[in-house]
Motif scaffolding. Structure first.
Motif, mmCIF file in Angstrom:
data_model
loop_
_atom_site.group_PDB
_atom_site.id
_atom_site.type_symbol
_atom_site.label_atom_id
_atom_site.label_comp_id
_atom_site.label_asym_id
_atom_site.label_seq_id
_atom_site.Cartn_x
_atom_site.Cartn_y
_atom_site.Cartn_z
ATOM 1 N N VAL A 16 39.143 53.330 40.939
ATOM 2 C CA VAL A 16 39.314 51.972 41.457
ATOM 3 C C VAL A 16 38.457 51.890 42.721
ATOM 4 O O VAL A 16 38.380 52.848 43.482
ATOM 5 C CB VAL A 16 40.798 51.625 41.726
ATOM 6 C CG1 VAL A 16 41.407 52.548 42.753
ATOM 7 C CG2 VAL A 16 40.961 50.184 42.153
ATOM 8 N N ASN A 29 45.149 43.050 40.253
ATOM 9 C CA ASN A 29 43.935 42.514 39.643
ATOM 10 C C ASN A 29 42.778 42.721 40.613
ATOM 11 O O ASN A 29 42.980 43.129 41.748
ATOM 12 C CB ASN A 29 44.082 41.009 39.361
ATOM 13 C CG ASN A 29 45.173 40.728 38.359
ATOM 14 O OD1 ASN A 29 45.136 41.228 37.246
ATOM 15 N ND2 ASN A 29 46.164 39.944 38.759
ATOM 16 N N ASN A 30 41.577 42.400 40.171
ATOM 17 C CA ASN A 30 40.439 42.404 41.081
ATOM 18 C C ASN A 30 40.562 41.153 41.937
ATOM 19 O O ASN A 30 40.223 40.062 41.503
ATOM 20 C CB ASN A 30 39.116 42.440 40.322
ATOM 21 C CG ASN A 30 38.892 43.762 39.633
ATOM 22 O OD1 ASN A 30 39.557 44.749 39.950
ATOM 23 N ND2 ASN A 30 37.978 43.808 38.699
ATOM 24 N N THR A 51 35.630 54.475 46.679
ATOM 25 C CA THR A 51 35.925 54.787 45.287
ATOM 26 C C THR A 51 37.054 55.809 45.249
ATOM 27 O O THR A 51 36.911 56.925 45.751
ATOM 28 C CB THR A 51 34.684 55.343 44.570
ATOM 29 O OG1 THR A 51 33.638 54.363 44.643
ATOM 30 C CG2 THR A 51 34.992 55.653 43.109
ATOM 31 N N ASP A 108 32.150 50.556 50.350
ATOM 32 C CA ASP A 108 33.218 50.498 49.348
ATOM 33 C C ASP A 108 33.782 51.891 49.108
ATOM 34 O O ASP A 108 33.037 52.878 49.058
ATOM 35 C CB ASP A 108 32.685 49.930 48.031
ATOM 36 C CG ASP A 108 32.407 48.435 48.113
ATOM 37 O OD1 ASP A 108 32.665 47.821 49.156
ATOM 38 O OD2 ASP A 108 31.914 47.893 47.104
ATOM 39 N N ARG A 148 40.317 44.577 45.851
ATOM 40 C CA ARG A 148 40.116 45.492 44.733
ATOM 41 C C ARG A 148 38.913 44.961 43.989
ATOM 42 O O ARG A 148 38.962 43.896 43.377
ATOM 43 C CB ARG A 148 41.355 45.541 43.828
ATOM 44 C CG ARG A 148 41.285 46.715 42.851
ATOM 45 C CD ARG A 148 42.488 46.788 41.961
ATOM 46 N NE ARG A 148 42.168 46.073 40.719
ATOM 47 C CZ ARG A 148 42.962 46.048 39.664
ATOM 48 N NH1 ARG A 148 44.136 46.644 39.696
ATOM 49 N NH2 ARG A 148 42.613 45.394 38.577
ATOM 50 N N VAL A 149 37.800 45.680 44.063
ATOM 51 C CA VAL A 149 36.517 45.211 43.533
ATOM 52 C C VAL A 149 36.407 45.457 42.037
ATOM 53 O O VAL A 149 35.981 44.584 41.286
ATOM 54 C CB VAL A 149 35.346 45.895 44.279
ATOM 55 C CG1 VAL A 149 34.001 45.494 43.702
ATOM 56 C CG2 VAL A 149 35.413 45.580 45.762
ATOM 57 N N SER A 150 36.764 46.674 41.599
ATOM 58 C CA SER A 150 36.662 46.984 40.172
ATOM 59 C C SER A 150 37.525 48.182 39.821
ATOM 60 O O SER A 150 37.969 48.921 40.701
ATOM 61 C CB SER A 150 35.201 47.259 39.779
ATOM 62 O OG SER A 150 34.761 48.468 40.362
ATOM 63 N N ILE A 151 37.743 48.340 38.521
ATOM 64 C CA ILE A 151 38.466 49.504 38.008
ATOM 65 C C ILE A 151 37.702 50.054 36.816
ATOM 66 O O ILE A 151 36.950 49.335 36.162
ATOM 67 C CB ILE A 151 39.917 49.179 37.584
ATOM 68 C CG1 ILE A 151 39.919 48.191 36.411
ATOM 69 C CG2 ILE A 151 40.716 48.656 38.725
ATOM 70 C CD1 ILE A 151 41.246 48.101 35.689
ATOM 71 N N THR A 152 37.913 51.332 36.549
ATOM 72 C CA THR A 152 37.425 51.950 35.325
ATOM 73 C C THR A 152 38.609 52.704 34.728
ATOM 74 O O THR A 152 39.064 53.694 35.292
ATOM 75 C CB THR A 152 36.259 52.921 35.614
ATOM 76 O OG1 THR A 152 35.218 52.220 36.283
ATOM 77 C CG2 THR A 152 35.711 53.520 34.325
#
Length: 114
Positions: free
Chosen positions: A52, A24-25, A73, A71, A96-100
């Motif tokens: 991510v 998860n974030n 990527t 950060d 984990r900051v974000s996902i696409t």
């Protein structure tokens, strides 16, 4: 993710890393790196869609955090590493900051040497 307190963990070596999985974030628990002059953080990403974004943070007191580098990527599954040398730190963590896209999992391993 199982939450464990690593605040007093001083036995991290290149032969004895600690491992966490981020699904998860979220951030890993803090990892004590007191008295470690050289650190390596290995991270293995699987299940990636588009990308991510991970953040590497450190603290001198275990409460207030600062970013160690920009950060990161990640756009492909695989294993990656960041090395940090000659920094006086008390603890580090990886977030984990974000996902696409996708449902990525990130396995983080931290090792250090005096």
């Amino acid at each position: 993710m199982t939450t464990r307190n690593y605040a007093d963990l001083n036995f991290i070596t290149t032969n004895n890393p600690v491992t966490f999985t981020l699904t998860n974030n979220e951030a890993t628990p803090l990892v004590s790196v007191l008295h470690k002059q050289d650190l390596t953080v290995q991270y293995t990403v699987s299940g990636i869609g588009t990308n991510v974004i991970l953040r590497f943070e450190a603290s001198l007191d275990g409460t207030n955090w600062f970013t160690l580098l920009a950060d990161q990527t990640i756009t492909a599954n695989g294993s990656y590493a960041q090395a940090f040398s000659g920094r006086a730190l008390k603890c580090i963590r990886v977030s984990r900051v974000s996902i696409t896209g996708g449902t990525p999992s990130v396995v983080v391993r931290v090792a250090g040497a005096s």
